[in-house]
Design an enzyme around this catalytic site. Structure first.
Site, PDB file in Angstrom:
ATOM      1  CB  CYS A  86      -1.000   0.373   1.322  1.00 38.88           C
ATOM      2  SG  CYS A  86      -2.402   0.952   0.790  1.00 38.88           S
ATOM      3  CG  HIS A 190      -3.044  -4.288   4.453  1.00 38.37           C
ATOM      4  ND1 HIS A 190      -2.104  -3.286   4.135  1.00 38.37           N
ATOM      5  CD2 HIS A 190      -3.356  -2.785   3.503  1.00 38.37           C
ATOM      6  CE1 HIS A 190      -1.825  -1.607   4.151  1.00 38.37           C
ATOM      7  NE2 HIS A 190      -3.313  -1.329   3.748  1.00 38.37           N
ATOM      8  CD  GLU A 192       0.427  -6.137   5.865  1.00 39.96           C
ATOM      9  OE1 GLU A 192       0.013  -6.098   4.799  1.00 39.96           O
ATOM     10  OE2 GLU A 192      -0.417  -4.577   6.287  1.00 39.96           O
TER      11      GLU A 192
HETATM   12  N1  GLN Z   1      -3.560   6.207   0.829  1.00 41.07           N
HETATM   13  C1  GLN Z   1      -2.665   5.961   1.731  1.00 41.07           C
HETATM   14  C2  GLN Z   1      -1.152   6.696   1.411  1.00 41.07           C
HETATM   15  O1  GLN Z   1      -1.282   7.692  -0.016  1.00 41.07           O
HETATM   16  C3  GLN Z   1      -1.961   3.893   1.784  1.00 41.07           C
HETATM   17  C4  GLN Z   1      -2.718   3.658   2.492  1.00 41.07           C
HETATM   18  C5  GLN Z   1      -2.138   2.571   2.703  1.00 41.07           C
HETATM   19  O2  GLN Z   1      -1.238   2.662   3.189  1.00 41.07           O
HETATM   20  N2  GLN Z   1      -3.546   1.424   3.721  1.00 41.07           N
HETATM   21  O3  GLN Z   1      -0.173   6.527   2.079  1.00 41.07           O
END
Ligand code: GLN
Length: 209
Positions: A86, A190, A192
């Site tokens: 992410c 994710h 994890e």
């Molecule tokens: N929206 C977040 C970002 O741009 C990422 C979200 C996440 O890691 N769950 O950094």
């Protein structure tokens, strides 16, 4: 022994440590984990995890502490394995767009030849779960292609483009959500937060290569 650094400046660290412990038991690859807050914590690592969180915050902290400069070298010049989940995937990318503001000048590690859009799924679908079919171009994790992975998406980015050595390895309704380049893995979701350790196992095998 594989030494894995988990970037621990902000974001979801504990879940990755837990997954690494399990992946180590399952693969029989002994693992030592280190929480990375300063550049010297990266000494001797053969894999790195960049967790989810807020990519702008993690990016700034990595730069300020000197972790970014050291990590960039390890990934780009020394081929250390990496998994970014992410926000972590955003931080691996060379190009970042913001869904609302367009092209950003966000600090990233610029290690993977991919373009991402932050917060791609917008407000309506801030978080959701979906099954994702993944390819394993490395041949190190054939179990990855046996059945789809349960992806947890939280304010997730999209992976829009891959060029050079990078390739999109997973899509959800036509939108890129996973990419690989050499020993680096970028994931919009994710792993994890599930009990599926297949991607963490792949990371350990990439680190051992
Ligand atoms: N929206 C977040 C970002 O741009 C990422 C979200 C996440 O890691 N769950 O950094």
């Amino acid at each position: 022994m594989v030494r894995v650094g988990v970037i621990a400046l902000q974001g979801g660290v504990a879940e990755h440590l837990h997954m690494l412990r399990r992946a180590s038991e399952e693969t029989g690859i002994p693992v030592e984990t280190v929480l990375v807050k300063r550049p010297w914590h990266l000494d001797g690592v053969s894999a790195v995890i960049i967790p989810g969180g807020e990519s702008t915050t993690i990016g700034k902290l990595m730069k300020r502490t000197g972790v970014a400069e050291r990590l960039h070298k390890l990934l780009v010049e020394e081929g250390v394995a990496a998994m970014g989940t992410c926000a972590g995937a955003i931080l691996l990318a060379k190009r970042v767009r913001d869904r609302v503001r367009g092209e950003t000048r966000q600090e990233t590690l610029a290690a993977m030849d991919i373009a991402v859009t932050r917060n791609y799924y917008g407000r309506q679908r801030e978080s959701f779960e979906a099954l994702v079919k993944l390819e394993d171009p490395t041949g190190l994790a054939p179990e990855l292609e046996e059945r789809p992975l349960h992806g947890v998406f939280i304010r997730a980015p999209s992976i829009d483009e891959a060029w050079g050595g990078a390739r999109i390895t997973g899509k959800l309704q036509g939108v890129g959500v996973a990419a690989m380049q050499g020993s680096m893995i970028a994931l919009a979701f994710h792993p994890e937060l599930t009990s599926d350790t297949r991607l963490h196992r792949l990371l350990l095998r990439l680190a051992k290569k």
